[in-house]
Design a protein around this motif. Structure first.
Motif, PDB file in Angstrom:
ATOM      1  N   GLU A   1       8.101   3.417   9.171  1.00 23.57           N
ATOM      2  CA  GLU A   1       7.324   2.682  10.155  1.00 23.57           C
ATOM      3  C   GLU A   1       7.093   1.241   9.704  1.00 23.57           C
ATOM      4  N   ILE A   2       7.113   0.322  10.686  1.00 22.15           N
ATOM      5  CA  ILE A   2       6.721  -1.069  10.472  1.00 22.15           C
ATOM      6  C   ILE A   2       5.614  -1.365  11.472  1.00 22.15           C
ATOM      7  N   VAL A   3       4.464  -1.829  10.965  1.00 22.73           N
ATOM      8  CA  VAL A   3       3.356  -2.190  11.853  1.00 22.73           C
ATOM      9  C   VAL A   3       2.920  -3.611  11.525  1.00 22.73           C
TER      10      VAL A   3
ATOM     11  N   ALA B   1       2.667  -4.314   1.861  1.00 26.33           N
ATOM     12  CA  ALA B   1       2.092  -5.144   2.922  1.00 26.33           C
ATOM     13  C   ALA B   1       2.382  -6.606   2.649  1.00 26.33           C
ATOM     14  N   LEU B   2       2.531  -7.368   3.721  1.00 26.53           N
ATOM     15  CA  LEU B   2       2.659  -8.821   3.657  1.00 26.53           C
ATOM     16  C   LEU B   2       1.460  -9.433   4.354  1.00 26.53           C
ATOM     17  N   MET B   3       0.793 -10.359   3.687  1.00 25.09           N
ATOM     18  CA  MET B   3      -0.323 -11.056   4.304  1.00 25.09           C
ATOM     19  C   MET B   3      -0.264 -12.519   3.881  1.00 25.09           C
TER      20      MET B   3
ATOM     21  N   SER C   1      -3.634   0.753   1.791  1.00 27.81           N
ATOM     22  CA  SER C   1      -4.338   1.689   2.677  1.00 27.81           C
ATOM     23  C   SER C   1      -5.457   0.990   3.437  1.00 27.81           C
ATOM     24  N   THR C   2      -6.139   0.060   2.765  1.00 27.31           N
ATOM     25  CA  THR C   2      -7.202  -0.689   3.438  1.00 27.31           C
ATOM     26  C   THR C   2      -6.629  -1.536   4.565  1.00 27.31           C
ATOM     27  N   LEU C   3      -5.538  -2.243   4.282  1.00 26.22           N
ATOM     28  CA  LEU C   3      -4.915  -3.082   5.311  1.00 26.22           C
ATOM     29  C   LEU C   3      -4.391  -2.241   6.463  1.00 26.22           C
ATOM     30  N   LEU C   4      -3.811  -1.083   6.132  1.00 24.76           N
ATOM     31  CA  LEU C   4      -3.312  -0.200   7.188  1.00 24.76           C
ATOM     32  C   LEU C   4      -4.457   0.348   8.030  1.00 24.76           C
TER      33      LEU C   4
ATOM     34  N   LYS D   1      -7.514   0.218  13.274  1.00 24.73           N
ATOM     35  CA  LYS D   1      -8.701  -0.084  14.081  1.00 24.73           C
ATOM     36  C   LYS D   1      -8.367  -1.103  15.176  1.00 24.73           C
ATOM     37  N   VAL D   2      -7.604  -2.137  14.801  1.00 18.42           N
ATOM     38  CA  VAL D   2      -7.187  -3.121  15.802  1.00 18.42           C
ATOM     39  C   VAL D   2      -6.316  -2.456  16.864  1.00 18.42           C
ATOM     40  N   TRP D   3      -5.396  -1.607  16.435  1.00 16.35           N
ATOM     41  CA  TRP D   3      -4.495  -0.905  17.359  1.00 16.35           C
ATOM     42  C   TRP D   3      -5.292  -0.035  18.337  1.00 16.35           C
TER      43      TRP D   3
END
Length: 341
Positions: A149-151, A227-229, A250-253, A258-260
């Protein structure tokens, strides 16, 4: 009964119970929560004070009463605060290279004394990526090797438009391999022709797209492990941080999820031009719609229109029904698409 759904934002179980109580009983007395929740006065006072600090509660018209913040606004604020904490934590990690230098010095000393040096393999938890080329290369690698998966959350339409061509080739290959793709974009993306075309094709190929009026900072997560930020929270082109490690990723995901969950599906918004637009709104309905988008509190909107809060909310419900919207955010999106705002 609800679990502690808001723990990802740092909200305790009691604080969540108190917030939910006031959502069910707005403009009610704190004493009523004491009886309904069956907690000690001191614990309740601490929870209320913290919720006021987080701006999830505010004093009501009467001193003993509290009013809850609208859930959409509450989640948007909590997401922003949590992302700020995550960015600060990541920045602290990237600024701690002197620790690595000291540990390597110890390892070198052990090697000089005949010890076992260099036996501690593994990657650093955070890697700095400088420059567009390095970032583009790493994004291509991550997309190419993704298997599950890519989100991502993409708040910048201008930046998205420069990457549309590149993203198509990478993501179409990933989708053919069975990789799941989920993307959250701002409302402007639906009115930007190249980006909207890309989103339509992504949907047609099996991807999922949602739109959120309240956007968090840019972030992308690959296979739930990397993750990339951006180093600049609003522009990943200024350099990025590649994050590994279960806790941070896991925190970023969790924040993405929540946004999703709060975002809107774009099946209606991304329909082809020339579809049904529905009936036009009357001038009073347009005034209510504009007020809904311009003010954050129903009390303020009702006062400006010279009506009661109950009447104001009924007008908003009527406008949403006319637009075929299930939430206020979706109503604003549909109205902007039709040129009413």
């Amino acid at each position: 009964m609800h679990g502690n759904d808001m723990d990802v934002f740092g909200v305790s179980p009691l604080e969540e119970r108190v917030y939910r109580h006031f959502l069910r009983h707005p403009e009610s007395a704190v004493e009523g929560a004491l009886v309904a929740l069956g907690v000690e006065q001191r614990a309740l006072d601490r929870a209320v004070a913290r919720l006021v600090e987080l701006r999830l509660l505010r004093p009501g018209d009467r001193p003993e009463c509290m009013c809850p913040t609208d859930p959409e606004m509450a989640v948007a604020r909590l997401t922003e605060l949590r992302l700020r904490d995550v960015y600060q934590e990541v920045q602290r990690l990237t600024q701690s290279r002197h620790v690595l230098a000291g540990l390597r010095a110890e390892s070198s000393a052990a090697s000089a004394e005949g010890g076992m040096a260099g036996g501690f393999g593994g990657e650093s938890g955070v890697e700095e990526l400088d420059g567009k080329e390095e970032l583009r290369s790493r994004m291509e690698d991550l997309a190419f090797f993704a298997r599950e998966e890519i989100v991502s959350v993409e708040p910048g339409v201008d930046l998205m438009s420069t990457r549309v061509g590149q993203a198509r080739a990478l993501e179409w290959r990933a989708l053919r391999r069975g990789v799941r793709r989920r993307l959250v974009v701002p409302p402007e993306a639906l009115r930007h022709a190249p980006v909207a075309g890309y989103l339509r094709e992504l949907l047609a190929r099996g991807g999922q797209v949602r739109v959120a009026a309240q956007m968090s900072d840019q972030v992308a997560v690959y296979d739930r492990r990397v993750a990339l930020m951006p180093q600049d929270p609003k522009n990943i082109e200024h350099g990025a941080l590649l994050v590994r490690g279960r806790a941070l990723v896991s925190t970023l995901l969790g924040l993405f999820e929540k946004v999703w969950d709060q975002a809107e599906d774009v099946a209606v918004e991304l329909r082809e031009p020339g579809g049904e637009r529905g009936p036009e709104l009357s001038e009073p309905e347009l005034r209510v719609l504009r007020m809904m988008c311009e003010v954050s509190k129903d009390e303020t909107g009702a006062r400006d229109l010279g009506v009661s809060v109950r009447t104001y909310r009924r007008h908003i419900a009527d406008v949403m029904r006319r637009l075929g919207a299930s939430t206020r955010a979706q109503a604003a999106l549909l109205a902007r698409e039709r040129g009413w705002l």
